[in-house]
Design an enzyme around this catalytic site. Structure first.
Site, mmCIF file in Angstrom:
data_model
loop_
_atom_site.group_PDB
_atom_site.id
_atom_site.type_symbol
_atom_site.label_atom_id
_atom_site.label_comp_id
_atom_site.label_asym_id
_atom_site.label_seq_id
_atom_site.Cartn_x
_atom_site.Cartn_y
_atom_site.Cartn_z
ATOM 1 N N HIS A 145 0.923 -1.143 -0.079
ATOM 2 C CA HIS A 145 0.036 0.136 -0.027
ATOM 3 C C HIS A 145 0.842 1.437 -0.121
ATOM 4 O O HIS A 145 1.887 1.168 0.602
ATOM 5 C CB HIS A 145 -0.821 -0.062 1.405
ATOM 6 C CG HIS A 145 -1.859 0.931 1.521
ATOM 7 N ND1 HIS A 145 -1.688 2.203 1.894
ATOM 8 C CD2 HIS A 145 -3.259 0.774 1.300
ATOM 9 C CE1 HIS A 145 -2.798 2.898 2.040
ATOM 10 N NE2 HIS A 145 -3.744 2.133 1.401
ATOM 11 N N ASP A 183 3.151 -4.451 8.197
ATOM 12 C CA ASP A 183 1.996 -3.475 8.034
ATOM 13 C C ASP A 183 0.953 -4.741 8.072
ATOM 14 O O ASP A 183 0.359 -5.266 7.109
ATOM 15 C CB ASP A 183 1.986 -2.892 6.776
ATOM 16 C CG ASP A 183 0.851 -2.488 6.242
ATOM 17 O OD1 ASP A 183 -0.237 -2.463 7.040
ATOM 18 O OD2 ASP A 183 0.635 -1.910 5.019
ATOM 19 N N GLN A 234 -4.454 -5.316 7.050
ATOM 20 C CA GLN A 234 -5.573 -6.226 6.464
ATOM 21 C C GLN A 234 -5.572 -7.495 7.161
ATOM 22 O O GLN A 234 -6.243 -8.290 6.879
ATOM 23 C CB GLN A 234 -5.075 -6.349 4.985
ATOM 24 C CG GLN A 234 -5.353 -5.165 4.026
ATOM 25 C CD GLN A 234 -6.889 -4.523 4.331
ATOM 26 O OE1 GLN A 234 -7.674 -5.141 4.689
ATOM 27 N NE2 GLN A 234 -6.656 -3.230 4.163
ATOM 28 N N LYS A 241 -10.668 -0.884 10.516
ATOM 29 C CA LYS A 241 -10.689 -1.775 9.661
ATOM 30 C C LYS A 241 -11.277 -3.336 10.432
ATOM 31 O O LYS A 241 -11.308 -4.221 9.880
ATOM 32 C CB LYS A 241 -9.565 -2.063 8.869
ATOM 33 C CG LYS A 241 -9.066 -1.011 7.781
ATOM 34 C CD LYS A 241 -7.809 -1.475 7.195
ATOM 35 C CE LYS A 241 -7.193 -0.165 6.334
ATOM 36 N NZ LYS A 241 -7.877 0.077 5.184
ATOM 37 N N CYS A 293 -4.567 2.554 -3.765
ATOM 38 C CA CYS A 293 -3.269 3.002 -3.208
ATOM 39 C C CYS A 293 -2.403 1.955 -3.328
ATOM 40 O O CYS A 293 -1.564 2.037 -2.319
ATOM 41 C CB CYS A 293 -3.493 3.413 -1.587
ATOM 42 S SG CYS A 293 -4.888 4.695 -1.165
HETATM 43 N N1 PMP Z 1 -1.576 -0.801 4.719
HETATM 44 C C1 PMP Z 1 -2.774 -1.324 4.054
HETATM 45 C C2 PMP Z 1 -2.270 -2.952 3.426
HETATM 46 C C3 PMP Z 1 -4.157 -0.846 3.819
HETATM 47 O O1 PMP Z 1 -4.921 -1.598 3.370
HETATM 48 C C4 PMP Z 1 -4.454 0.324 4.343
HETATM 49 C C5 PMP Z 1 -5.700 0.966 4.323
HETATM 50 N N2 PMP Z 1 -6.150 0.851 2.984
HETATM 51 C C6 PMP Z 1 -3.125 1.056 4.733
HETATM 52 C C7 PMP Z 1 -1.936 0.462 5.227
HETATM 53 C C8 PMP Z 1 -3.323 2.469 5.449
HETATM 54 O O2 PMP Z 1 -4.309 2.359 6.486
HETATM 55 P P1 PMP Z 1 -4.863 3.757 7.254
HETATM 56 O O3 PMP Z 1 -5.524 4.464 6.135
HETATM 57 O O4 PMP Z 1 -6.146 3.283 8.303
HETATM 58 O O5 PMP Z 1 -3.631 4.424 8.021
#
Ligand code: PMP
Length: 409
Positions: free
Chosen positions: A125, A202, A205, A228, A367
């Protein structure tokens, strides 16, 4: 799968699931972006505003002590939930993004210099790419990228071969937000540790679907977001091993994170407060506790099993019934995320038509533009399941996709 009666009780906790859109029952399948919130979490936030609102860590008065108690209890619960050795290794942030920025800026700033190397993967991401690039612009290290195979699995041979004597840090996702691939985190961490290279995971997910045990994984840092995982928005967690956190400089300066301030020099607070500058979200943080309780009551295995059954059923039907469907990410054991295209139709067209049929999915690059570039596409349509989704909703989704495919021709 979770039984119908149990599922009905679970769904009753989520008032939003009763909504209708365009005269149809809403089918919410954008859980990867954010999951919906059970009433008990909303109640905790309401109680935070109506019963216990006071700034934390600063007051001798009862209300402030109650608010502080709730926040610190939440820290303990999160620590226990992820298997941290101590609650002092749990830092509250605004989300996964801020947690990764914290590590990149503070720890990365310490260990990455001119000529050094950082390993990322192509499925990251942007939150696990851009913070490192910001640091790279200041420090001049290089970034190496682990590729994937046709099913969306990391090429572990390539991962091993990317290490050199200049590798100083590795950072990758536990699960991909596009492909659903669940990476072999424990093995990948062990591989890095054999070369004394620290690892950030990270977990954005993974936290909503898998049991996380940071000590079993031996992760040096682990980041995730509460919104999430059925929790409040605007709160994230950074877990870090104490020995590393203690060596790291603060990320932001301000109140809460100091021991003593003077113009001749400032000393910093102990962990975890050294990394929590300013007033935290003291209303939201305690509301993580009911979110954890919600997941624990159902059980992580039951959650994953239910979502997996929905994934299998939906994937089978899509492949059998939608001509021209293209799936991205078919790794065994993946999370319940389906990224797809119908022929060459633009994902926005598909997403907008699905919305008119009451089906909420995400469209675009998610993203993850480097991954899109690797796949040779601009974006996908992404449907993702949570524990409250039903087989009827999965069927409604497939029927809607079939209808959209027919309309678009
Ligand atoms: N890493 C991953 C794999 C994600 O899916 C996301 C959210 N789509 C993020 C980081 C960022 O999370 P947040 O916007 O809650 O900071």
């Amino acid at each position: 799968m979770i039984s119908d009666s149990r599922l009905e009780a679970i769904r009753a906790e989520f008032p939003i699931l009763g909504r209708e859109l365009y005269g149809r029952p809403m089918t919410y399948l954008d859980n990867t972006a954010t999951s919906q919130t059970p009433r008990r979490v909303v109640d905790a936030v309401v109680s935070g505003y109506t019963q216990t609102k006071a700034n934390v860590h600063r007051g001798v008065h009862t209300l402030s002590q109650e608010a502080t108690g709730l926040q610190e209890e939440a820290r303990r619960r999160v620590a226990a939930w992820i298997g941290a050795e101590s609650h002092e290794e749990v830092i509250f942030t605004r989300g996964t993004t801020e947690a990764i920025n914290l590590v990149a800026s503070s720890f990365g700033g310490m260990v990455l210099g001119e000529g050094d190397e950082l390993i990322l993967t192509v499925m990251e991401h942007h939150a696990n790419i851009v913070p490192w690039q910001l640091l790279q612009a200041r420090k001049g290290f290089s970034i190496k990228v682990v590729p994937i195979d046709a099913e969306g699995r990391l090429d572990l041979g390539a991962y091993r071969s990317l290490f050199s004597e200049r590798t100083r840090m590795v950072s990758f996702c536990h699960a991909s937000n596009v492909l659903g691939t669940v990476n072999p985190v424990r093995e990948m961490i062990a591989e890095a540790h054999r070369r004394c290279v620290p690892v950030l995971v990270d977990g954005a997910q993974a936290a909503p679907h898998l049991r996380i045990d940071v000590r079993e994984l031996d992760a040096d840092f682990y980041a995730f977001s509460a919104h999430k995982m059925y929790g409040p928005s605007g709160i994230g967690v950074l877990y870090g091993k104490r020995a590393l956190l203690e060596k790291m400089p603060p990320y932001q300066g301000g109140g809460e994170m100091i021991e003593h301030v003077s113009f001749s020099g400032t000393t910093f607070a102990e962990l975890p407060f050294k990394f929590e500058a300013g007033t935290p979200d003291f209303v939201g943080i305690p509301a993580i506790v009911p979110a954890i309780e919600f997941m624990e009551e159902i059980g992580l295995d039951a959650i994953a099993g239910h979502e997996h059954a929905l994934l299998e059923h939906t994937t089978e039907r899509l492949l059998a019934e939608v001509p021209g469907i293209r799936l991205f990410g078919t790794a065994p054991g993946k999370c319940a995320i389906i990224s797809f295209l119908i022929g060459d139709h633009h994902p926005y067209d598909v997403g907008m038509l699905l919305d008119k049929l009451g089906v909420e999915v995400r469209t675009g690059h998610h993203c993850a533009q480097p991954l899109m570039e690797h796949l040779g596409i601009e974006g996908t349509v992404r449907a993702s399941f949570a524990v409250y989704n039903t087989i009827e909703e999965a069927d409604r989704f497939v029927d809607a996709v079939k209808r959209v495919a027919m309309i678009l021709g």
